[in-house]
Design an enzyme around this catalytic site. Structure first.
Site, short mmCIF file in Angstrom:
data_model
loop_
_atom_site.label_atom_id
_atom_site.label_comp_id
_atom_site.label_asym_id
_atom_site.label_seq_id
_atom_site.Cartn_x
_atom_site.Cartn_y
_atom_site.Cartn_z
N GLY A 234 0.78 -1.24 0.00
CA GLY A 234 0.00 0.00 0.00
C GLY A 234 0.81 1.28 0.00
O GLY A 234 0.25 2.35 -0.23
N ARG A 314 -3.06 0.10 -17.15
CA ARG A 314 -3.59 0.94 -16.06
C ARG A 314 -4.45 2.12 -16.54
O ARG A 314 -5.51 2.36 -15.97
CB ARG A 314 -2.46 1.43 -15.15
N CYS A 344 -7.64 -2.41 -31.83
CA CYS A 344 -8.95 -2.06 -32.39
C CYS A 344 -9.96 -1.90 -31.26
O CYS A 344 -10.94 -2.64 -31.16
CB CYS A 344 -9.40 -3.16 -33.34
N TYR A 374 2.85 -3.18 -11.86
CA TYR A 374 1.58 -3.46 -12.56
C TYR A 374 1.64 -2.96 -14.02
O TYR A 374 0.65 -2.49 -14.56
CB TYR A 374 0.40 -2.83 -11.79
N1 LLP Z 1 0.07 -7.82 -0.74
C1 LLP Z 1 -1.06 -8.26 -1.29
C2 LLP Z 1 -1.77 -9.39 -0.70
C3 LLP Z 1 -1.55 -7.62 -2.45
O1 LLP Z 1 -2.67 -8.06 -3.00
C4 LLP Z 1 -0.84 -6.54 -3.01
C5 LLP Z 1 -1.34 -5.84 -4.20
C6 LLP Z 1 0.36 -6.12 -2.40
C7 LLP Z 1 0.78 -6.79 -1.25
C8 LLP Z 1 1.22 -5.01 -2.92
O2 LLP Z 1 0.59 -3.80 -2.84
P1 LLP Z 1 1.33 -2.41 -3.17
O3 LLP Z 1 2.46 -2.24 -2.22
O4 LLP Z 1 1.81 -2.48 -4.57
O5 LLP Z 1 0.27 -1.41 -2.95
N2 LLP Z 1 -3.09 -3.24 -10.38
C9 LLP Z 1 -3.30 -2.17 -9.44
C10 LLP Z 1 -2.79 -2.51 -8.07
C11 LLP Z 1 -3.38 -3.79 -7.51
C12 LLP Z 1 -2.84 -4.16 -6.16
C13 LLP Z 1 -3.09 -5.59 -5.90
N3 LLP Z 1 -2.52 -6.07 -4.68
C14 LLP Z 1 -2.65 -0.92 -9.99
O6 LLP Z 1 -2.08 -0.96 -11.08
O7 LLP Z 1 -2.73 0.14 -9.37
#
Ligand code: LLP
Length: 422
Positions: A234, A314, A344, A374
Site C-alpha cells: 500500500g 492501467r 482495435c 503493474y
Molecule cells: N500484498 C497483497 C496481498 C496484495 O494483493 C498486493 C497488491 C500487495 C501486497 C502489494 O501492494 P502495493 O504495495 O503495490 O500497494 N493493479 C493495481 C494494483 C493492484 C494491487 C493488488 N494487490 C494498480 O495498477 O494500481
C-alpha cells in the site's frame, strides 16, 4: 531517469540506444533505484521497530531478475498463486520467506501450497476445513478485512471495507483462529492488505490500529501468541509531477508507535512486523520506451504509439495517469495531443489529452514514467500485438531480462484438430 541536454537516459543509458538495441515498446528497469527504494523502506521501519521483515508482492513485476534484486536486499516473496510460489523457489526462496496470500483457493492450490511448505495466509475461514482435509501447516495466518480501506487508484484497488472481496469479516476472525487452534495448529500470524497506492502517512497507523484491536482481542481470548503481523503493501508513489509523495518516515514512525502501543495494550509478546510492498519498490524504477509511428490530424491531433492498453493496462483499466516525456523535445512549445495504441478498441486511446511537444512526429521516442509496478505484469497479447521486451539498466550496463514475444509464442500451446486441417 535523467536528462543529458534534451536527451533522456535511464541510469546512464540513453533511451535512444535502448530503442535501437532492443526495439520498442520495451520496459526498462533501473536497478539502482529499486535498491534505493527498498533500502529506504527498510531503514524507515526498522529504525522504529527493529524486528521488521519485508516480502515483495511479485505480482507487481514478476521478472526473476527483479525478484532476485529484491531477494538480495533481504525481501521474501508474497505469492498470490502457486506459480508465484514456484517463482519464489526459482530465485531460491521458500519456507517462511514466502507468504501464500491467494484468494478463493482451489483444492489444487491448497495441496500444492501445503507441499511447498510456505506460510499460508488464508483469505477466509471457509478455506480452513478444506485445508485441514489435506494437511496441517505448522504456521497459519489469516487475512483480515478490518472494515476500512482506501487507494489513490480509487475503488478499483481498495482492498478492504464492505465492498472488498478480500479478507475475513472482523466478526469471524476469532472463530477462525479458534478453529485453527483446536485443529492443533501451533504458530500464528495475521495479515491485512487494505488498499494500494496510499500517499497519506496517517492512514498506515490508522489501519494498523484497526487490525491490532481485532487481533489483540483474539490473542487475549484464545491465549495465542502472534509471531507476526503483516500490514500488507500500500505504500504509495506520486504519479503526477505536482503530486505530493508519501512521507515514509512519518508513516513508519506512527505505524510502529501504534503497533507497539496496541501490542502492549493487549499484553501481546511483541510480534514481528511484516510488510509486503510492491509498488513502492519497483513503481518509479520502471519505464516504458515506445515509438510514435503515425500522426493523425482528425477532430484532434492523435499520435499513434506502439504503447497501448495491451502494453500498459492501467490508464484504460483505472483511468490512471502516467507522466510522459518525449526524447529530445521536452524544451519545445506544447500543444494538446492524444496518444493511442495500435489496438482495435477505443479504450486504447490511453491519453485523451495531454500538453506534449507540438512537433511530436513519426519516429519520436516517448518515455512513460512509473511503469515498473503493474506494468508488464498486467500486459497481454491482443490483436497479435505481443508483450514487450524487458531490460535492466545498472549504471551504464544494460541487459535483456525478457525477450520480446514472437509469433511462435502467440500460438505456442495451441492445437488444431486434424479434421480442421483440410
Ligand atoms: N500484498 C497483497 C496481498 C496484495 O494483493 C498486493 C497488491 C500487495 C501486497 C502489494 O501492494 P502495493 O504495495 O503495490 O500497494 N493493479 C493495481 C494494483 C493492484 C494491487 C493488488 N494487490 C494498480 O495498477 O494500481
Amino acid at each position: 531517469m535523467k536528462f543529458i541536454g534534451d536527451k533522456i537516459a535511464i541510469g546512464d543509458v540513453p533511451v535512444e540506444q535502448i530503442a535501437a538495441q532492443f526495439g520498442t515498446p520495451t520496459y526498462v528497469y533501473d536497478e539502482a533505484k529499486i535498491r534505493s527504494n527498498i533500502r529506504r523502506v527498510y531503514s524507515a521501519f526498522s529504525k522504529h521497530y527493529p524486528d521488521f521483515k519485508m516480502f515483495y508482492a511479485v505480482k507487481a513485476c514478476n521478472n526473476p531478475a527483479i525478484v532476485n534484486i529484491l531477494r538480495q536486499e533481504g525481501a521474501g516473496v508474497d505469492a498470490a498463486s502457486v506459480n508465484e510460489i514456484l517463482l519464489a523457489k526459482h530465485v531460491g526462496l521458500g519456507g517462511e520467506d514466502v507468504m501464500f496470500s491467494g484468494n478463493f483457493l482451489s483444492d489444487d492450490d491448497i495441496k500444492q501450497g501445503l507441499a511447498s511448505g510456505v506460510i499460508f495466509n488464508l483469505d477466509d475461514i471457509s478455506i480452513l476445513p478444506r485445508l485441514l482435509k489435506f494437511g496441517k501447516p505448522e504456521m497459519l495466518s489469516f487475512r483480515v478485512n478490518p472494515g476500512y480501506g482506501k487507494s489513490n487508484v480509487g475503488e478499483y484497488v481498495t482492498n478492504a471495507g464492505p465492498n472488498a472481496k478480500f479478507g475475513i469479516h472482523p466478526d469471524k476472525v476469532m472463530d477462525a483462529y479458534r478453529m485453527a487452534k483446536e485443529a492443533g495448529i501451533k504458530r500464528f500470524g495475521a495479515h491485512m492488505m487494505t488498499g494500494s497506492c496510499i500517499t497519506d502517512a496517517e492512514y498506515f497507523p490508522f489501519v494498523t490500529g484497526l487490525l491490532m484491536d481485532i487481533i489483540g482481542k483474539t490473542a487475549q481470548t484464545l491465549g495465542i501468541d502472534f509471531e507476526f503481523i503483516d500490514l500488507g503493501g500500500g505504500l504509495g508513489i506520486p504519479y503526477r509531477p505536482d503530486e505530493p509523495g508519501l512521507d515514509l518516515d512519518k508513516a513508519a514512525e506512527l505505524t510502529a508507535e501504534m503497533f507497539r502501543k496496541k501490542s502492549a495494550e493487549y499484553g501481546m509478546k511483541p510480534p514481528q512486523l511484516k510488510m509486503e510492498p510492491a509498488r513502492y519498490f519497483v513503481g518509479n524504477a520502471g519505464y516504458i520506451i515506445g515509438k510514435v509511428h503515425s500522426i493523425k490530424e482528425s477532430y484532434k491531433k492523435i499520435a499513434g504509439t506502439d504503447i497501448g492498453m495491451n502494453t500498459l493496462a492501467r490508464p484504460a483499466m483505472y483511468g490512471s495517469y502516467h507522466h510522459i516525456f518525449v526524447d529530445g523535445k521536452e524544451n519545445e512549445p506544447r500543444k494538446t495531443i492524444g496518444l493511442c495504441g495500435q489496438l482495435c478498441e477505443n479504450t486504447d486511446f490511453w491519453v485523451k489529452e495531454r500538453e506534449l511537444p507540438a512537433s511530436l512526429t513519426e519516429g519520436d521516442l516517448v518515455v512513460v514514467e512509473n511503469a515498473g509496478a503493474y506494468g508488464f505484469g498486467m500486459s497481454y497479447q491482443y490483436n497479435g500485438r505481443l508483450r514487450p521486451a524487458e531490460v535492466l539498466v545498472n549504471g551504464s550496463d544494460i541487459q535483456l531480462i525478457r525477450e520480446r514475444e514472437t509469433f511462435d509464442d502467440m500460438i505456442r500451446h495451441t492445437t488444431v484438430p486434424e479434421r480442421l486441417k483440410n
